[in-house]
Design a protein around this motif. Structure first.
Motif, PDB file in Angstrom:
ATOM      1  N   VAL A 130       0.865  -1.175   0.000  1.00 42.14           N
ATOM      2  CA  VAL A 130       0.000   0.000   0.000  1.00 42.14           C
ATOM      3  C   VAL A 130       0.904   1.227   0.000  1.00 42.14           C
ATOM      4  O   VAL A 130       1.793   1.354   0.852  1.00 42.14           O
ATOM      5  N   ILE A 131       0.689   2.103  -0.969  1.00 47.12           N
ATOM      6  CA  ILE A 131       1.583   3.241  -1.204  1.00 47.12           C
ATOM      7  C   ILE A 131       0.817   4.547  -1.018  1.00 47.12           C
ATOM      8  O   ILE A 131      -0.208   4.775  -1.663  1.00 47.12           O
ATOM      9  N   ASP A 132       1.320   5.416  -0.157  1.00 49.61           N
ATOM     10  CA  ASP A 132       0.646   6.671   0.157  1.00 49.61           C
ATOM     11  C   ASP A 132       1.653   7.822   0.095  1.00 49.61           C
ATOM     12  O   ASP A 132       2.505   7.948   0.971  1.00 49.61           O
ATOM     13  N   PRO A 133       1.613   8.648  -0.964  1.00 50.17           N
ATOM     14  CA  PRO A 133       2.549   9.781  -1.034  1.00 50.17           C
ATOM     15  C   PRO A 133       2.474  10.663   0.204  1.00 50.17           C
ATOM     16  O   PRO A 133       1.404  10.849   0.789  1.00 50.17           O
ATOM     17  N   LEU A 134       3.622  11.188   0.611  1.00 52.72           N
ATOM     18  CA  LEU A 134       3.675  12.055   1.780  1.00 52.72           C
ATOM     19  C   LEU A 134       2.837  13.315   1.558  1.00 52.72           C
ATOM     20  O   LEU A 134       2.670  13.758   0.414  1.00 52.72           O
ATOM     21  N   PRO A 135       2.336  13.915   2.629  1.00 48.99           N
ATOM     22  CA  PRO A 135       1.496  15.110   2.490  1.00 48.99           C
ATOM     23  C   PRO A 135       2.318  16.380   2.279  1.00 48.99           C
ATOM     24  O   PRO A 135       2.177  17.358   3.025  1.00 48.99           O
ATOM     25  N   HIS A 136       3.179  16.364   1.278  1.00 51.21           N
ATOM     26  CA  HIS A 136       3.988  17.544   0.964  1.00 51.21           C
ATOM     27  C   HIS A 136       3.111  18.567   0.249  1.00 51.21           C
ATOM     28  O   HIS A 136       2.360  18.210  -0.662  1.00 51.21           O
ATOM     29  N   PHE A 284       9.108  25.781  18.121  1.00 52.09           N
ATOM     30  CA  PHE A 284       7.861  25.146  18.513  1.00 52.09           C
ATOM     31  C   PHE A 284       6.728  25.562  17.566  1.00 52.09           C
ATOM     32  O   PHE A 284       5.948  24.729  17.100  1.00 52.09           O
ATOM     33  N   GLY A 285       6.653  26.846  17.265  1.00 52.57           N
ATOM     34  CA  GLY A 285       5.604  27.334  16.370  1.00 52.57           C
ATOM     35  C   GLY A 285       5.704  26.737  14.978  1.00 52.57           C
ATOM     36  O   GLY A 285       4.688  26.381  14.362  1.00 52.57           O
ATOM     37  N   GLU A 286       6.935  26.617  14.464  1.00 52.62           N
ATOM     38  CA  GLU A 286       7.124  26.032  13.139  1.00 52.62           C
ATOM     39  C   GLU A 286       6.705  24.567  13.115  1.00 52.62           C
ATOM     40  O   GLU A 286       6.107  24.087  12.148  1.00 52.62           O
ATOM     41  N   LEU A 287       7.007  23.835  14.193  1.00 54.57           N
ATOM     42  CA  LEU A 287       6.647  22.420  14.258  1.00 54.57           C
ATOM     43  C   LEU A 287       5.132  22.236  14.324  1.00 54.57           C
ATOM     44  O   LEU A 287       4.575  21.334  13.687  1.00 54.57           O
ATOM     45  N   ILE A 288       4.455  23.098  15.077  1.00 50.81           N
ATOM     46  CA  ILE A 288       2.991  23.021  15.137  1.00 50.81           C
ATOM     47  C   ILE A 288       2.397  23.291  13.759  1.00 50.81           C
ATOM     48  O   ILE A 288       1.519  22.558  13.285  1.00 50.81           O
ATOM     49  N   GLY A 289       2.886  24.341  13.098  1.00 49.21           N
ATOM     50  CA  GLY A 289       2.379  24.670  11.767  1.00 49.21           C
ATOM     51  C   GLY A 289       2.632  23.563  10.762  1.00 49.21           C
ATOM     52  O   GLY A 289       1.762  23.213   9.963  1.00 49.21           O
ATOM     53  N   GLU A 290       3.835  22.975  10.829  1.00 50.84           N
ATOM     54  CA  GLU A 290       4.192  21.888   9.912  1.00 50.84           C
ATOM     55  C   GLU A 290       3.286  20.689  10.125  1.00 50.84           C
ATOM     56  O   GLU A 290       2.763  20.109   9.168  1.00 50.84           O
ATOM     57  N   LEU A 291       3.075  20.311  11.387  1.00 49.87           N
ATOM     58  CA  LEU A 291       2.247  19.150  11.689  1.00 49.87           C
ATOM     59  C   LEU A 291       0.803  19.387  11.252  1.00 49.87           C
ATOM     60  O   LEU A 291       0.174  18.517  10.626  1.00 49.87           O
ATOM     61  N   LYS A 292       0.270  20.549  11.556  1.00 53.04           N
ATOM     62  CA  LYS A 292      -1.114  20.838  11.172  1.00 53.04           C
ATOM     63  C   LYS A 292      -1.274  20.898   9.656  1.00 53.04           C
ATOM     64  O   LYS A 292      -2.304  20.461   9.116  1.00 53.04           O
ATOM     65  N   SER A 293      -0.269  21.432   8.958  1.00 50.36           N
ATOM     66  CA  SER A 293      -0.368  21.481   7.501  1.00 50.36           C
ATOM     67  C   SER A 293      -0.335  20.078   6.910  1.00 50.36           C
ATOM     68  O   SER A 293      -1.078  19.764   5.971  1.00 50.36           O
ATOM     69  N   HIS A 294       0.517  19.186   7.463  1.00 54.51           N
ATOM     70  CA  HIS A 294       0.569  17.801   7.003  1.00 54.51           C
ATOM     71  C   HIS A 294      -0.787  17.129   7.172  1.00 54.51           C
ATOM     72  O   HIS A 294      -1.297  16.483   6.253  1.00 54.51           O
ATOM     73  N   LEU A 295      -1.366  17.289   8.377  1.00 52.55           N
ATOM     74  CA  LEU A 295      -2.643  16.638   8.654  1.00 52.55           C
ATOM     75  C   LEU A 295      -3.769  17.242   7.822  1.00 52.55           C
ATOM     76  O   LEU A 295      -4.648  16.513   7.337  1.00 52.55           O
ATOM     77  N   ALA A 296      -3.744  18.558   7.636  1.00 46.89           N
ATOM     78  CA  ALA A 296      -4.783  19.197   6.825  1.00 46.89           C
ATOM     79  C   ALA A 296      -4.755  18.664   5.394  1.00 46.89           C
ATOM     80  O   ALA A 296      -5.800  18.342   4.812  1.00 46.89           O
ATOM     81  N   ILE A 297      -3.561  18.558   4.827  1.00 49.89           N
ATOM     82  CA  ILE A 297      -3.429  18.034   3.467  1.00 49.89           C
ATOM     83  C   ILE A 297      -3.930  16.601   3.390  1.00 49.89           C
ATOM     84  O   ILE A 297      -4.643  16.214   2.452  1.00 49.89           O
ATOM     85  N   LYS A 298      -3.585  15.807   4.388  1.00 49.96           N
ATOM     86  CA  LYS A 298      -4.025  14.403   4.387  1.00 49.96           C
ATOM     87  C   LYS A 298      -5.534  14.302   4.523  1.00 49.96           C
ATOM     88  O   LYS A 298      -6.181  13.510   3.843  1.00 49.96           O
TER      89      LYS A 298
END
Length: 343
Positions: A130-136, A284-298
């Motif tokens: 099962v192949i799932d491209p990263l949420p870039h 910390f702020g950059e990591l929160i933004g990065e994580l939320k953007s990944h999840l939003a895209i997914k």
């Protein structure tokens, strides 16, 4: 899976070199193939140069723009060989049990410059990748298809390296719709390719897993596993405390979590944690933004959740704030992104 920042240079340039070589075979100058990657020809061939996921994505976009072959991703993936993957590839070759090989590939996949997440399943009659491209954020519908087709072909090529040239999948399932070039795509593989499926799945007869590896060597495999563990540890150290913060944030996503609470959970003084993140050129702020953007895209790509539901799941006070943040992350709106990514 160890998760690095998109711009973190911790991977060998194998995938960029493969794409550049395939374009060169079409007569494309190397300088054009490497445009925007910040790599020279000498750096591309250097064993000491490391690249980021961002640079790999740029090289893939260059290939999509420059190639004259609509099946470029598939044809290029078929030219992959296990030997190009260093210790990771040598371990795959020396494994004495194909089922253990599949587990190894998944566990250590982050050593191979991952642009997808991999999962392996075995049913009664089939082995299934099962192949799932990263949420870039740069992976739109076209690049999503490019990555999946290349990964399908890469998997087939690597299976042939270790299982023999007769290996062939029994079926491919794709989340996207096909295009005219899928006719030769199917003819080359000799198996059906089904579109608009829930997941990208490469299926093959499970009997292949019962065969005895031709190059299996227990002593060599044990030794190389140890080296891969060392590489994994080095990679984890390079990714460092930022990954620990990501994992802690992921467990509490959707709830308001302040920096001092994360530091407490990690058992690190807040001042020390802030300094370590700064040393890794993040915050910390950059990591929160990065994580939320990944999840939003997914969520937008893989679910039918409404924008309002996604905003709530990610801890935004309302959908308007989420839309504003999403535009900052991706330069587009959630609605436009969903229309772009979904076939």
């Amino acid at each position: 899976m160890i998760r690095a920042r998109w711009d973190q240079k911790i991977y060998p340039p194998v995938k960029i070199a493969r794409v550049a070589d395939a374009l060169a075979a079409e007569g494309v100058p190397l300088s054009d193939a490497l445009q925007g990657t910040q790599l020279t020809e000498q750096q591309l061939r250097s064993p000491n140069v490391l690249v980021s996921v961002n640079q790999v994505i740029v090289s893939y976009r260059n290939a999509m723009r420059l190639t004259r072959n609509p099946d470029f991703a598939f044809r290029t993936g078929l030219k992959s060989h296990v030997a190009a993957y260093g210790m990771y590839g040598f371990a795959i070759l020396s494994s004495t049990d194909f089922r253990e090989t599949m587990k190894f590939v998944v566990k250590y996949h982050h050593l191979a410059t991952p642009v997808v997440r991999l999962r392996f399943e075995e049913a009664q009659t089939h082995g299934v990748w099962v192949i799932d491209p990263l949420p870039h954020p740069a992976i739109d519908r076209s690049l999503y298809r490019f990555i999946v087709e290349m990964q399908f072909a890469t998997h087939i090529a690597l299976h042939r390296d270790i299982m023999g040239s007769a290996f062939a999948p029994s079926e491919l399932q794709m989340t996207f719709c096909g295009h005219e070039s899928n006719a030769p795509f199917e003819q080359t593989l000799g198996c059906p390719c089904r579109r608009r499926q829930p997941e990208n799945r490469l299926m093959f007869d499970a009997a292949w897993l019962n065969a005895e590896p031709r190059c299996g060597n227990e002593i060599a495999y044990a030794s190389v596993i140890g080296l891969c563990d060392e590489l994994e540890e080095e990679l984890a150290q390079q990714v460092g405390v930022a990954e620990q913060v990501r994992q802690t944030l992921l467990a509490s996503i959707g709830r308001r979590t302040d920096f001092s609470e994360i530091a407490r959970q990690l058992g690190v003084p807040a001042r020390t944690l802030r300094r370590k993140l700064k040393e890794q050129e993040t915050s910390f702020g950059e990591l929160i933004g990065e994580l939320k953007s990944h999840l939003a895209i997914k969520y937008l790509r893989d679910t039918q959740m409404t924008v309002e539901d996604i905003a709530g799941a990610l801890g935004f006070s309302d959908a308007a704030n989420f839309r504003q943040s999403f535009r900052r992350w991706t330069k587009t709106t959630p609605q436009d992104f969903r229309r772009m990514i979904v076939s």
